[in-house]
Scaffold this active site. Structure first.
Site, PDB file in Angstrom:
ATOM      1  N   HIS A   1      42.425  22.471  17.838  1.00  0.00           N
ATOM      2  CA  HIS A   1      43.861  22.172  17.849  1.00  0.00           C
ATOM      3  C   HIS A   1      44.604  23.364  18.454  1.00  0.00           C
ATOM      4  CE1 HIS A   1      47.948  21.698  16.323  1.00  0.00           C
ATOM      5  NE2 HIS A   1      47.678  20.406  16.160  1.00  0.00           N
TER       6      HIS A   1
ATOM      7  N   ASP B   1      47.375  24.976  17.891  1.00  0.00           N
ATOM      8  CA  ASP B   1      47.847  26.000  16.961  1.00  0.00           C
ATOM      9  C   ASP B   1      46.690  26.788  16.371  1.00  0.00           C
ATOM     10  OD1 ASP B   1      50.496  25.189  17.339  1.00  0.00           O
ATOM     11  OD2 ASP B   1      50.388  23.718  15.714  1.00  0.00           O
ATOM     12  N   LYS B   2      45.563  26.108  16.125  1.00  0.00           N
ATOM     13  CA  LYS B   2      44.406  26.803  15.570  1.00  0.00           C
ATOM     14  C   LYS B   2      43.707  27.686  16.615  1.00  0.00           C
ATOM     15  CE  LYS B   2      44.730  26.410  11.513  1.00  0.00           C
ATOM     16  NZ  LYS B   2      44.926  27.694  10.851  1.00  0.00           N
TER      17      LYS B   2
ATOM     18  N   GLU C   1      50.691  37.859  17.672  1.00  0.00           N
ATOM     19  CA  GLU C   1      50.997  36.452  17.869  1.00  0.00           C
ATOM     20  C   GLU C   1      50.326  35.956  19.151  1.00  0.00           C
ATOM     21  OE1 GLU C   1      52.608  35.075  15.505  1.00  0.00           O
ATOM     22  OE2 GLU C   1      53.540  36.799  14.529  1.00  0.00           O
TER      23      GLU C   1
ATOM     24  N   GLU D   1      53.215  43.359  17.682  1.00  0.00           N
ATOM     25  CA  GLU D   1      53.235  44.804  17.448  1.00  0.00           C
ATOM     26  C   GLU D   1      51.888  45.252  16.896  1.00  0.00           C
ATOM     27  OE1 GLU D   1      56.487  42.571  17.539  1.00  0.00           O
ATOM     28  OE2 GLU D   1      55.681  42.797  15.503  1.00  0.00           O
TER      29      GLU D   1
ATOM     30  N   LYS E   1      42.088  16.174  14.180  1.00  0.00           N
ATOM     31  CA  LYS E   1      42.861  16.196  12.943  1.00  0.00           C
ATOM     32  C   LYS E   1      42.231  15.243  11.939  1.00  0.00           C
ATOM     33  CE  LYS E   1      47.606  17.191  14.505  1.00  0.00           C
ATOM     34  NZ  LYS E   1      49.006  16.692  14.458  1.00  0.00           N
TER      35      LYS E   1
ATOM     36  N   PHE F   1      42.061   9.188  22.613  1.00  0.00           N
ATOM     37  CA  PHE F   1      42.430  10.603  22.474  1.00  0.00           C
ATOM     38  C   PHE F   1      41.483  11.386  23.380  1.00  0.00           C
ATOM     39  CE2 PHE F   1      42.968  14.268  19.137  1.00  0.00           C
ATOM     40  CZ  PHE F   1      43.554  15.060  20.117  1.00  0.00           C
TER      41      PHE F   1
ATOM     42  N   ASP G   1      49.045  19.971  24.672  1.00  0.00           N
ATOM     43  CA  ASP G   1      50.110  20.401  23.762  1.00  0.00           C
ATOM     44  C   ASP G   1      50.134  21.917  23.652  1.00  0.00           C
ATOM     45  OD1 ASP G   1      51.160  17.837  22.571  1.00  0.00           O
ATOM     46  OD2 ASP G   1      49.050  17.628  22.057  1.00  0.00           O
ATOM     47  N   ALA G   2      51.321  22.481  23.568  1.00  0.00           N
ATOM     48  CA  ALA G   2      51.465  23.919  23.348  1.00  0.00           C
ATOM     49  C   ALA G   2      51.060  24.275  21.917  1.00  0.00           C
ATOM     50  CB  ALA G   2      52.904  24.345  23.607  1.00  0.00           C
TER      51      ALA G   2
ATOM     52  N   ARG H   1      51.688  28.065  12.828  1.00  0.00           N
ATOM     53  CA  ARG H   1      52.407  26.795  12.689  1.00  0.00           C
ATOM     54  C   ARG H   1      51.719  25.814  11.760  1.00  0.00           C
ATOM     55  NH1 ARG H   1      55.086  24.644  18.266  1.00  0.00           N
ATOM     56  NH2 ARG H   1      52.898  24.214  18.764  1.00  0.00           N
ATOM     57  N   LYS H   2      50.604  26.207  11.165  1.00  0.00           N
ATOM     58  CA  LYS H   2      49.886  25.288  10.269  1.00  0.00           C
ATOM     59  C   LYS H   2      49.748  25.906   8.887  1.00  0.00           C
ATOM     60  CE  LYS H   2      49.332  21.731  12.878  1.00  0.00           C
ATOM     61  NZ  LYS H   2      50.578  22.012  13.620  1.00  0.00           N
TER      62      LYS H   2
ATOM     63  N   LYS I   1      47.901  39.066  11.064  1.00  0.00           N
ATOM     64  CA  LYS I   1      48.563  40.107  10.279  1.00  0.00           C
ATOM     65  C   LYS I   1      47.542  40.940   9.521  1.00  0.00           C
ATOM     66  CE  LYS I   1      52.720  37.284   9.527  1.00  0.00           C
ATOM     67  NZ  LYS I   1      53.561  36.611   8.517  1.00  0.00           N
TER      68      LYS I   1
ATOM     69  N   LYS J   1      50.629  43.509   5.324  1.00  0.00           N
ATOM     70  CA  LYS J   1      51.642  42.450   5.264  1.00  0.00           C
ATOM     71  C   LYS J   1      51.365  41.580   4.036  1.00  0.00           C
ATOM     72  CE  LYS J   1      52.126  43.674   9.732  1.00  0.00           C
ATOM     73  NZ  LYS J   1      51.450  44.878  10.279  1.00  0.00           N
TER      74      LYS J   1
ATOM     75  N   ASP K   1      52.729  38.948   3.118  1.00  0.00           N
ATOM     76  CA  ASP K   1      52.655  37.523   3.445  1.00  0.00           C
ATOM     77  C   ASP K   1      51.226  37.035   3.333  1.00  0.00           C
ATOM     78  OD1 ASP K   1      55.270  36.946   3.943  1.00  0.00           O
ATOM     79  OD2 ASP K   1      55.140  37.102   6.112  1.00  0.00           O
TER      80      ASP K   1
END
Length: 399
Positions: free
Chosen positions: A19, A21-22, A47, A60, A174, A238, A246-247, A252-253, A273, A277, A279
Site C-alpha cells: 500500500h 502509505d505503507k 518522512e 529532520e 487491503k 484491481f 495512488d500517492a 497516514r495509517k 521517529k 519522540k 508519540d
C-alpha cells in the site's frame, strides 16, 4: 467508568506492505534503523512521500555518520523487497525519481530531549501530547479481534504472494473484518473484505482462490458462520495499484498501526521517529502496561492514557480505564502505574527498559507492516511485569 457495549458489529481494516502509505512507513523506518545502527543517540524524524514516479524523503535528522547513509539506496531496496521489482508494475525499484530534503534537528527541540541541556536535568519528552495503549483478552495476542484478524489475513496473503503459491498477486492490498459482539464478546464474523492487486486474471479465479484463503485462515477461530459474507475485489478489478495509482505519505495509517479504531488514539504517527519522540515510545509503553494488566488477569480490557509536555520527563497524567472489567478499581491500578515501582513512564526510562535504541531480533522497519502491536518479537509485547502487577494488586486489595 466506561462500560462494554453489549450487542454490536465492529469493523477494522489492515493494509499490506505494498500500500502506498505503507511503502512510505517502511522507507522512513528503514532510514531510522540505518541511523540507529551507526548512532544510537541519533535524532530522527524522517518522512516519506511517494507518487506515480517519485519517492521523496524529508524531515529532520541529526546523526553521527550521516554522510555514510545512502537514503536513496535504502528507498530502492525497500521498494524492491516489498515486491515492486519489475516494470510490469509501472512503479518499481529502478523506475522512480528520488529526492531528499532532510536537514538537522532544531536545536530548540534538541535541548529539551537531551539530558542536561534544557530547563530540566532529565531527558524530557520530545513533544507534548497524549498517547494511548490498549489490550483485550479476546485474542491470544491480547488485541481486538477485528484488527487481529485483518492483520492475519494480509500476513497470509503476503506469504502466498512471495512464495508464489498464488502467482498472480501483486503487492498492494487491503483487508477488512467485521465482528459481531454479544455481551462484549466476539461471537461471529459478519463480513470479510479483501481488495488485492493482481495481474490480469479471470475474476472468478481470484474470488475463488482468495475466499478459500480467508476461510482456511479464519476457520480455526470458530467465528465463521454460514452467514459470513465475503467481498473479494468488490470493484471487479484491481490491477493498477501501489504508488503508481495512488500517492502515499508516512503516518497516514495510524488506526491500522494501533487497534483498528478500538479505544482512543492520541493522533501521533509512529514511523520514521526515533524513541525520544514520545508519540512512538510512550505509545509502545502504554501498550506494554495495558497488556501486562490484562495478562495478569487484573482486567479483561485495559486502556492507558499518558500525557506529556515537551522537555519535561515526568508525565503530566496517567489514566487507566478497564471498561468495568477490573478486578481492582481503575484508581488503584492508576496508583500502581504512577508509583514507578513496576513501570516508569519517563522517556529515558522507557527507552532503557524496552531497549529502543538498540533493537535486537527486531527492527523498526518490521513494525511498519501488520501493526505495531500484537507480535511477540517486539519488547513492548512481553508480559514479564504481569506477576509484579498481580502482587501489587493483591497488596492493594488486602489494604
Amino acid at each position: 467508568m466506561s462500560k462494554i457495549k453489549t450487542d454490536h458489529v465492529f469493523t477494522s481494516e489492515s493494509v499490506g506492505e505494498g500500500h502506498p502509505d505503507k511503502v512510505c512507513d517502511q522507507i522512513s523506518d528503514a532510514v531510522l534503523d540505518a541511523c540507529l545502527a551507526g548512532d544510537p543517540e541519533a535524532r530522527v524524524a524522517c518522512e516519506t512521500a511517494v507518487a506515480h514516479d517519485s519517492v521523496v524523503n524529508l524531515g529532520e535528522i541529526t546523526c553521527n555518520g550521516w554522510e555514510k547513509i545512502d537514503t536513496e539506496k535504502i528507498a530502492r531496496q525497500v521498494v524492491r523487497e516489498i515486491g515492486y521489482d519489475h516494470e510490469d508494475l509501472l512503479f518499481w525499484d529502478e523506475s522512480f525519481n528520488y529526492i531528499s530534503r532532510i536537514h538537522g534537528q532544531s536545536p530548540d527541540i534538541s535541548q529539551g530531549v537531551s539530558r542536561g541541556e534544557g530547563l530540566y536535568e532529565e531527558q524530557g519528552a520530545g513533544d507534548q501530547g497524549m498517547m494511548f495503549g490498549y489490550a483485550s483478552n479476546e485474542t491470544p495476542e491480547l488485541m481486538p479481534t477485528p484488527i487481529a484478524f485483518s492483520h492475519r489475513l494480509l500476513g497470509r496473503l503476503t506469504e502466498l504472494r512471495k512464495n508464489k503459491e498464488i502467482g498472480y498477486l501483486r503487492p498492494d492490498a487491503k483487508s477488512q473484518v467485521s465482528v459481531r459482539y454479544v455481551k462484549g464478546e466476539p461471537k461471529e464474523l459478519t463480513a470479510v473484505v479483501i481488495s488485492h492487486q493482481t495481474d490480469e486474471v479471470d475474476y472468478e479465479t481470484i474470488k475463488k482462490d482468495l475466499t478459500a484463503v480467508c476461510k482456511e485462515e479464519l476457520n480455526p477461530t470458530g467465528l465463521l458462520t454460514g452467514r459470513t459474507k465475503f467481498y473479494i475485489n468488490p470493484t471487479g478489478a484491481f490491477i493498477l495499484g501501489g504508488p503508481y495509482a495512488d500517492a502515499g505519505l508516512t503516518g497516514r495509517k495510524i488506526i491500522v498501526d494501533t487497534y483498528g479504531g478500538v479505544g482512543a488514539h492520541g493522533g501521533g504517527a509512529f514511523s520514521g521517529k526515533d524513541p525520544s519522540k514520545v508519540d512512538r515510545s510512550a505509545a509502545y509503553y502504554a501498550r506494554f502496561a495495558a497488556k501486562n494488566i490484562v495478562a495478569a488477569g487484573l482486567a479483561e480490557r485495559a486502556e492507558i492514557q499518558v500525557a506529556y509536555a515537551i522537555g519535561v520527563a515526568a508525565p503530566l497524567s496517567i489514566n487507566v480505564d478497564t471498561f468495568g472489567t477490573g478486578k481492582i478499581t481503575d484508581a488503584e491500578l492508576q496508583k500502581i502505574l504512577e508509583s514507578d515501582e513496576i513501570f516508569d513512564f519517563r522517556p529515558a526510562a522507557i527507552i532503557d527498559q524496552l531497549d529502543l535504541k538498540n533493537p535486537a531480533g527486531w527492527s523498526y522497519q518490521k513494525t511498519a507492516v501488520n501493526g505495531h502491536f500484537g507480535r511477540e518479537i517486539f519488547p513492548w509485547e512481553q508480559t514479564g511485569k504481569a506477576e509484579a502487577l498481580a502482587h501489587a494488586a493483591r497488596v492493594k486489595d488486602a489494604a
